[in-house]
Write an enzyme that holds these catalytic residues in place. Sequence first.
Site, PDB file in Angstrom:
ATOM      1  N   ILE A 114       0.844  -1.197   0.000  1.00 36.64           N
ATOM      2  CA  ILE A 114       0.000   0.000   0.000  1.00 36.64           C
ATOM      3  C   ILE A 114       0.879   1.247   0.000  1.00 36.64           C
ATOM      4  O   ILE A 114       0.584   2.226  -0.670  1.00 36.64           O
ATOM      5  CB  ILE A 114      -0.935   0.011   1.239  1.00 36.64           C
ATOM      6  CG1 ILE A 114      -1.715  -1.307   1.369  1.00 36.64           C
ATOM      7  CG2 ILE A 114      -1.876   1.215   1.208  1.00 36.64           C
ATOM      8  CD1 ILE A 114      -2.654  -1.639   0.251  1.00 36.64           C
ATOM      9  N   CYS A 126       7.883  -1.177   8.056  1.00 33.83           N
ATOM     10  CA  CYS A 126       7.020  -1.315   6.889  1.00 33.83           C
ATOM     11  C   CYS A 126       7.869  -1.659   5.677  1.00 33.83           C
ATOM     12  O   CYS A 126       8.784  -0.920   5.324  1.00 33.83           O
ATOM     13  CB  CYS A 126       6.234  -0.043   6.611  1.00 33.83           C
ATOM     14  SG  CYS A 126       5.170  -0.236   5.172  1.00 33.83           S
ATOM     15  N   LYS A 158       6.990  -2.321  16.823  1.00 34.71           N
ATOM     16  CA  LYS A 158       6.537  -3.363  15.886  1.00 34.71           C
ATOM     17  C   LYS A 158       7.700  -3.745  14.994  1.00 34.71           C
ATOM     18  O   LYS A 158       8.223  -2.924  14.246  1.00 34.71           O
ATOM     19  CB  LYS A 158       5.352  -2.866  15.061  1.00 34.71           C
ATOM     20  CG  LYS A 158       4.745  -3.956  14.174  1.00 34.71           C
ATOM     21  CD  LYS A 158       3.426  -3.512  13.577  1.00 34.71           C
ATOM     22  CE  LYS A 158       2.765  -4.617  12.759  1.00 34.71           C
ATOM     23  NZ  LYS A 158       1.463  -4.184  12.206  1.00 34.71           N
ATOM     24  N   THR A 213       4.680  -7.818   8.271  1.00 33.45           N
ATOM     25  CA  THR A 213       4.546  -8.766   7.161  1.00 33.45           C
ATOM     26  C   THR A 213       5.896  -9.314   6.700  1.00 33.45           C
ATOM     27  O   THR A 213       6.939  -8.723   6.957  1.00 33.45           O
ATOM     28  CB  THR A 213       3.860  -8.086   5.968  1.00 33.45           C
ATOM     29  OG1 THR A 213       4.575  -6.896   5.657  1.00 33.45           O
ATOM     30  CG2 THR A 213       2.418  -7.752   6.288  1.00 33.45           C
ATOM     31  N   GLY A 231      -1.671 -13.049   6.424  1.00 31.81           N
ATOM     32  CA  GLY A 231      -2.737 -14.047   6.365  1.00 31.81           C
ATOM     33  C   GLY A 231      -2.268 -15.382   6.934  1.00 31.81           C
ATOM     34  O   GLY A 231      -1.133 -15.517   7.409  1.00 31.81           O
ATOM     35  N   GLY A 247      -1.486 -13.824  10.815  1.00 30.65           N
ATOM     36  CA  GLY A 247      -2.306 -14.942  10.340  1.00 30.65           C
ATOM     37  C   GLY A 247      -3.377 -15.444  11.282  1.00 30.65           C
ATOM     38  O   GLY A 247      -3.923 -16.528  11.065  1.00 30.65           O
ATOM     39  N   GLY A 296      -5.301  -9.181  12.059  1.00 25.82           N
ATOM     40  CA  GLY A 296      -4.871  -8.352  10.927  1.00 25.82           C
ATOM     41  C   GLY A 296      -5.668  -8.637   9.670  1.00 25.82           C
ATOM     42  O   GLY A 296      -6.816  -8.231   9.526  1.00 25.82           O
TER      43      GLY A 296
END
Lengths: 317, 298
Positions: free
Chosen positions: A85, A144, A178, A206, A230, A257, A278
């Site tokens: 994104i 990120c 994070k 991620t 996921g 996930g 998430g």
Amino acid sequence: MPWTPAARRGGSISIMDLEVSIGRLTLPNPILVASGTFGYAKESAGFVDFSKLGGIVPKTVTWEPRIGNRTPRIVETASGMLNAIGLDNDGIDHFLRVHLPYLRKLPTSIIANVAGRTVEEYAALVTRLNGAEGVDAIELNLSCPNVSCGIDFAINPESTERVISLARRETDKPLLAKLTPNVTSVAPIAQAAAAGGADGLTLINTVVGTAIDWRRRRPILANRIGGLSGPAIKPIALRIVMETAAKVDLPIIGVGGIGSIDDVMEFLVAGATAVQIGTANFYDPGLATRLVDELPGALAAIEENSVRRIIGTLERN
Amino acid sequence: MISQAGDVAIQESGVVMENVRIARGTYRLRIDLPNIAARILPGQFVMVRIAGRTDPLLARPFALYDTVDEAGTPRAVDIVYLVMGRGTQALSALSGGETLELWGPLGNTFPPELTEDQGRHLLILAGGIGQTPFVALIKELLGLRRYGIHQETGAGRVVNRPRKITVGYGVRSAEFLAGVDDFRATGIDLHITTEDGSAGQRGFVTRVLDEASTTSDPPTAVFACGPEPMLGAVSTLASEKGIPCWVSLETKMACGYGVCFSCVCPVNDVASEQGWDFRRVCIEGPVFPAETISWPNM
């Protein structure tokens, strides 16, 4: 609350202590929603009972507005998705003026999430949030993967400690770091976060990956690479939570996930004090509140009456 | 989120009632879904996911094709889809009785209240599977059917009936034509185009706009839905002819309700540094006035 014999006889699971603490931040239960998967909360009003959530982490805020990456920004992969994104957001001023007034009225904790391009920018963001009513804690997005001009602070211990210690000077609010899984070992970075003064760790961001259209011989994402999330990444997140919990004396918020109450329980037993939902918010908007409803039953299934009593109770084989 | 009907989007499980092939690779899926059926308006969409599976993981967005009543009350939602990838492939295998997870109604709608000038002759242009929002919309605009009726007050949204509606429906080839009888049943004037000339006029659907605008009763408003190149061409053509135009965009979405920021499109924005900004198609669209889209940045 006590686990009374009467409650046990009656089969009641209502007397359950779901409260957890991340350092000085006390939450009514351990189910939170992850940054970048819950917008600024109002989008979810029809799906989620905010009063049930342990807390909300709104989308990452940066100092300046960011337009984000071009599209495609996502691609579905096996039991997961890649996103790039690019921290599309309208900046800290807009967040404080437009989003925070809505968020602060919600009957749950708000953990603002920020990302800076420099150490100084992180410190400045934290300063602005420190003075903001309705921000219960601050999560530093140190990882990120989709911001090409930014520096991935959490790939080495020195920069991690430096950014957290400078942020620490600017606020008394609980600070969460994070961290990225895209390193050889998370533990030294987690230790650096502790040394810098973090109150807790959010594990994991991620996992960097890509998807390719071989017929066109091009990456599918406009950004070429993206962050995998996921169910596909749950084993990675669980392993990192387990290993970090064994080595670092900081509360951990597990994320990666989670899509069922079994997943939640696995993270808690592995050593997470709380969890964030998430990508599941994308494919099951009402899941987070349902998990809060299901938590007492899961505790009862192992004859426990308190979330705190099961955190990090994983035994060795 | 608030839809134009004033209703909040909800999540609802629905059982598949039928899944009927209606054209090449094209199916009409009927889902028992009373709560969403009662709320949804033409032009809005739902997210659909096969419950209990993590592969494919994400739901897929589909426009409302129509609602189905039972004893005078909305009961089911019909969607029409073209098999494109793994998600629609999985849907095409449904035979009835399976449980789906849905959320909606999502997104805005085409403007229901055209001015008197705009409503003299509404031209609807549908490209391929982009035809799906229009049968219900035409029924609503012509007063043949109402949608999103408030269950207690009986109030629905206000619709200005256009004096005339023409539909241009273009597909690659005749075998892809879906729901032609549904369009004809509304009594509108239907112009079919095919790229290979196997039905109707040969060419792209944009020729319907070109030809209609040279008649004595030219279009006074255009609604379009279809592939992005078609929408860009329609937008340019409508702009040249000075006809107000609205387009419904189709984009990849993960959530459909505004939290993932993946479905963005570039919209002109004088306040932003570069003169445009990305906006979420799911909550600020899917319908946009054509001139608000920054087409060069698509």
